[in-house]
Structures are given as structure tokens and as C-alpha cells.
Design a protein around this motif. Structure first.
Motif, PDB file in Angstrom:
ATOM      1  N   LEU A   1       0.806  -1.210   0.000  1.00 31.51           N
ATOM      2  CA  LEU A   1       0.000   0.000   0.000  1.00 31.51           C
ATOM      3  C   LEU A   1       0.843   1.266   0.000  1.00 31.51           C
ATOM      4  CD1 LEU A   1      -2.787  -0.916   2.601  1.00 31.51           C
ATOM      5  CD2 LEU A   1      -2.743  -1.317   0.126  1.00 31.51           C
ATOM      6  N   ASP A   2       0.213   2.339  -0.449  1.00 34.07           N
ATOM      7  CA  ASP A   2       0.786   3.687  -0.380  1.00 34.07           C
ATOM      8  C   ASP A   2       0.487   4.287   0.987  1.00 34.07           C
ATOM      9  OD1 ASP A   2       1.654   6.377  -1.563  1.00 34.07           O
ATOM     10  OD2 ASP A   2      -0.409   6.796  -0.928  1.00 34.07           O
ATOM     11  N   LYS A   3       1.440   4.987   1.566  1.00 34.65           N
ATOM     12  CA  LYS A   3       1.293   5.488   2.929  1.00 34.65           C
ATOM     13  C   LYS A   3       0.159   6.497   3.066  1.00 34.65           C
ATOM     14  CE  LYS A   3       3.722   7.850   6.682  1.00 34.65           C
ATOM     15  NZ  LYS A   3       4.983   8.474   7.143  1.00 34.65           N
ATOM     16  N   GLU A   4       0.003   7.391   2.104  1.00 39.06           N
ATOM     17  CA  GLU A   4      -0.981   8.469   2.245  1.00 39.06           C
ATOM     18  C   GLU A   4      -2.414   7.933   2.330  1.00 39.06           C
ATOM     19  OE1 GLU A   4      -2.359  12.624   0.028  1.00 39.06           O
ATOM     20  OE2 GLU A   4      -0.582  11.540  -0.653  1.00 39.06           O
ATOM     21  N   SER A   5      -2.798   7.075   1.391  1.00 36.73           N
ATOM     22  CA  SER A   5      -4.158   6.535   1.406  1.00 36.73           C
ATOM     23  C   SER A   5      -4.366   5.600   2.594  1.00 36.73           C
ATOM     24  CB  SER A   5      -4.449   5.802   0.096  1.00 36.73           C
ATOM     25  OG  SER A   5      -3.499   4.770  -0.134  1.00 36.73           O
ATOM     26  N   PHE A   6      -3.314   4.890   2.971  1.00 37.89           N
ATOM     27  CA  PHE A   6      -3.322   4.015   4.148  1.00 37.89           C
ATOM     28  C   PHE A   6      -3.658   4.821   5.402  1.00 37.89           C
ATOM     29  CE2 PHE A   6      -0.457   2.463   7.611  1.00 37.89           C
ATOM     30  CZ  PHE A   6      -0.997   1.207   7.829  1.00 37.89           C
ATOM     31  N   MET A   7      -3.013   5.971   5.568  1.00 41.64           N
ATOM     32  CA  MET A   7      -3.254   6.815   6.736  1.00 41.64           C
ATOM     33  C   MET A   7      -4.666   7.386   6.724  1.00 41.64           C
ATOM     34  SD  MET A   7       0.382   8.848   7.010  1.00 41.64           S
ATOM     35  CE  MET A   7      -0.298  10.007   8.191  1.00 41.64           C
ATOM     36  N   GLU A   8      -5.138   7.790   5.567  1.00 46.68           N
ATOM     37  CA  GLU A   8      -6.493   8.330   5.468  1.00 46.68           C
ATOM     38  C   GLU A   8      -7.522   7.298   5.918  1.00 46.68           C
ATOM     39  OE1 GLU A   8      -7.056   9.659   1.488  1.00 46.68           O
ATOM     40  OE2 GLU A   8      -5.681  11.363   1.672  1.00 46.68           O
ATOM     41  N   LYS A   9      -7.356   6.066   5.456  1.00 45.24           N
ATOM     42  CA  LYS A   9      -8.294   5.017   5.835  1.00 45.24           C
ATOM     43  C   LYS A   9      -8.231   4.753   7.347  1.00 45.24           C
ATOM     44  CE  LYS A   9     -10.760   2.862   3.780  1.00 45.24           C
ATOM     45  NZ  LYS A   9     -10.801   1.604   3.049  1.00 45.24           N
ATOM     46  N   ASN A  10      -7.021   4.712   7.891  1.00 46.03           N
ATOM     47  CA  ASN A  10      -6.876   4.436   9.316  1.00 46.03           C
ATOM     48  C   ASN A  10      -7.503   5.523  10.181  1.00 46.03           C
ATOM     49  OD1 ASN A  10      -5.508   2.082   8.767  1.00 46.03           O
ATOM     50  ND2 ASN A  10      -3.480   2.983   9.033  1.00 46.03           N
ATOM     51  N   LYS A  11      -7.346   6.764   9.783  1.00 44.07           N
ATOM     52  CA  LYS A  11      -7.929   7.866  10.553  1.00 44.07           C
ATOM     53  C   LYS A  11      -9.451   7.795  10.542  1.00 44.07           C
ATOM     54  CE  LYS A  11      -4.024  11.011   9.933  1.00 44.07           C
ATOM     55  NZ  LYS A  11      -3.517  12.243   9.259  1.00 44.07           N
ATOM     56  N   TRP A  12     -10.034   7.433   9.394  1.00 42.45           N
ATOM     57  CA  TRP A  12     -11.485   7.267   9.329  1.00 42.45           C
ATOM     58  C   TRP A  12     -11.933   6.120  10.235  1.00 42.45           C
ATOM     59  CZ3 TRP A  12     -13.926   2.894   6.868  1.00 42.45           C
ATOM     60  CH2 TRP A  12     -15.319   2.920   6.980  1.00 42.45           C
TER      61      TRP A  12
END
Length: 349
Positions: A146-157
Motif C-alpha cells: 500500500l501507499d502510505k498516504e491513502s493508508f493513513m487516510e483510511k486508518n484515521k477514518w
């Protein structure tokens, strides 16, 4: 932190030994996969029973990755009776089935593919949110992580929804067949050290649980995690000059500098006895990032100041270069530069 156990990749004795070792290192949970050919089902069930029994004795949770087809072969009642404490349900299950199982044990859903719409559907089916977690996959094939940016967005949600998040870091001991290319969630971690990957997930990626994807960790990684449990980041170094304060735990000053990590310990009265007399100018050369230095008497009251450079700096007549952080550990300086961070040095051959 958690670990992964693959029933067919190592002997039962090896797996249980690894579980005991990692329990002592602070691990509390185990992930295993039950995606196996049908003709192995009885052997799989026997091995699972042994692993589940050992996990229970060690006080470790056991979460099994399972498909709808595999669950029909093994049966939910068998898993519950065996001591499995959670199921990771990725495909082959309806919202109604997932909600129903969540009333009986912990259920880990695929974090990457879970959507607001499906979560709303699960809630409509009265899912037990207290038993729901969101686990990312590991990715054996290079270039598919995975890409870090989209990974972080999903985790925050997910965290905003009150759901625990989990991701994998690569192990740096035994790799898993058939590719032996490590098992990370983020592609950028594939060839990084286990400890560095762990720190990034813990500090900046909205991840609640971190599991080792591969079969084992190296001896050095074990040491890093043990030191980190005590609040210390160990740095491997090459020593260019002898210095009496190599072997103590240092702490970066609370008023952290921009360009260097400054040891709060090195100039204290308690430390002076191990560095008798004046420090003469010696090895006053350029200081690339990761250089470890001690100020000599030409720097006046700063004599004995110990630093690690965070950027390339020029030579200075008042600064002796005494060693270097090895290249692989230089990224760890990003976690040492914060004021109050504790660190230690380990010499390499």
C-alpha cells in the motif's frame, strides 16, 4: 505487537518455541491463516488445536484468517472450542453472517476494503462494534504494497469510527515462501528494518496494532524492541576514537536543536569523572549526517558536548569526530531528534 504463525511453514515445535520467545518480548497476539487445500484439513485442524492450546497457556490471543469455504470445512464451533479468539473475515461472508459472528467473538475485517457504506450495512444488522477490528493485508509480491498516504487516510477514518486498526511490518529473520520478499503492509517497508517500519506505523500512521508478517525476527531486532520497551532507541555505530561515554544511555536535550542531537548527559558533573583532563583537538573533519562528535577544549565551556549530526556539517576545530551511526540506522535519527528522546550506542565490527 503481534506475530504471525503459519502452520505449514515450520514445525509445530518451532512455532511454539517462537511463540514463547515473542511472548517474553512482550507480544500478546498471534495471527494465523487457515487458507489451506481441502485434503490437508485434518492435519490443519490438529496443528491449529496445538497452536491454540499453546497460545492459551501463554495468555496470547489467536486470530485466524478464514474464508467462507474454509469455515464450512472446519466449523465455527470447532474454532470456538479449540481456543481461537478471533476470526479475520476477508471474503465469502455476508453482512448478516459477519454481524452474527461478531456477537460470539472478535472479528477482524479487511481495513483496506471496508467502506462507509458496508459499515453502515453492518450496523443495520446490529454488528457488535466492540468486537470489530480492521486489519490490513500483508503483500508478498514486490510493488503491490500500500501507499502510505491513502493508508493513513483510511486508518484515521476507522479510528474516528471507534474501530481498532492493525497493519503488518516485515520480519528480518526467516522470510516466508515462495517469494521470500517479506510481508509488509506498506510497500515502502519491504526492504526496511522491522524496527524502523514499526516506529513509522506507531508514530505517524494511525495504527493501533502492529504484527510481524514474516516467520521470525533477527537477534538484533529483538534487541531493538527490548530496548524500546524501556524507552531507548539503540543505534549501531562505528567508533573512530575511544570515548568514555559510549556505553551509557543518552538523552536528547528537551530544548532540541535543529541540526544536531545533543546529549544531556555528556557534560554533567556525574559524567566528568569518566573523561579525565582536557580533550585535545583530534580528527576535526567534515561531519556528514549521522556523525557522532565530542567538543574539545577549543570550544571552551562546551568541552565534552556529545552530538549526533542531523545534517551535513563542515569541519570545526573545536569538534572531534569520534564515530558514525551506520547507514541503515540513520533513519532512526528522525525518532531520536525529539526533545527528551533516549538512545544508546552499540558498536559494530
Amino acid at each position: 505487537m503481534g506475530i504471525s504463525i503459519f502452520l505449514a511453514d515450520r514445525t509445530l515445535e518451532e512455532n511454539i518455541s517462537y511463540m514463547k520467545e515473542m511472548k517474553e518480548a512482550g507480544c500478546t497476539e498471534i495471527f494465523t491463516s487457515l487458507h489451506m487445500p481441502e485434503d490437508d484439513i485434518e492435519v490443519l485442524k490438529e496443528n491449529l488445536l496445538e497452536i491454540a492450546s499453546a497460545a492459551k497457556q501463554l495468555g496470547m490471543g489467536l486470530v485466524a484468517d478464514i474464508s467462507g469455504k474454509a469455515l464450512k470445512e472446519i466449523s465455527f464451533s470447532y474454532l470456538l472450542a479449540s481456543g481461537v479468539t478471533g476470526l479475520r473475515m476477508d471474503f465469502g461472508f455476508s453482512a448478516h453472517e459477519i454481524a452474527d459472528y461478531s456477537q460470539k467473538m472478535k472479528i477482524a475485517l479487511n481495513a483496506s476494503t471496508l467502506t462507509p457504506e458496508f459499515l453502515a450495512t453492518l450496523k443495520d444488522h446490529e454488528i457488535c462494534l466492540e468486537n470489530i477490528e480492521a486489519w490490513h493485508n500483508y503483500y508478498p509480491r514486490p510493488e503491490t504494497g500500500l501507499d502510505k498516504e491513502s493508508f493513513m487516510e483510511k486508518n484515521k477514518w476507522l479510528q474516528a469510527e471507534g474501530i481498532t486498526t492493525m497493519a503488518f511490518i516485515p520480519g528480518d529473520g526467516m522470510k516466508r515462501k515462495p517469494l521470500f520478499e517479506s510481508l509488509p503492509t506498506l510497500e515502502k517497508h519491504r526492504h526496511q528494518s522491522s524496527f524502523l517500519a514499526y516506529l513509522e506505523l506507531e508514530k505517524s500512521c494511525a495504527v493501533d496494532k502492529i504484527f510481524v508478517g514474516d516467520l521470525t525476527l533477527s537477534e538484533w531486532s529483538h534487541h531493538q524492541f527490548q530496548m524500546y520497551a524501556e524507552g531507548i532507541i539503540p543505534l549501531r555505530v562505528t567508533k573512530e576514537l575511544p570515548y568514555a561515554l559510549w556505553d551509557i544511555v543518552h538523552q536528547n536535550r528537551l530544548d532540541a536543536a535543529r541540526d544536531v542531537v545533543r546529549s544531556e548527559n555528556a557534560r554533567t558533573d556525574e559524567a566528568r569523572f569518566v573523561t579525565e583532563g582536557k580533550i585535545a583537538p583530534m580528527n576535526t573533519i567534515n561531519r556528514p549526517k549521522g556523525t557522532i562528535t565530542v567538543d574539545n577544549y577549543l570550544y571552551g565551556r562546551y568541552e565534552r558536548e556529545l552530538q549526533i549530526t542531523l545534517k551535513d556539517l563542515p569541519a570545526h576545530e573545536g569538534v572531534n569526530v569520534i564515530g558514525y551511526v551506520i547507514e541503515e540506522d540513520i533513519p532512526l535519527l528522525d525518532y531520536v531528534r525529539k526533545g527528551g528522546s533516549r538512545y544508546s550506542f552499540t558498536a559494530t565490527s
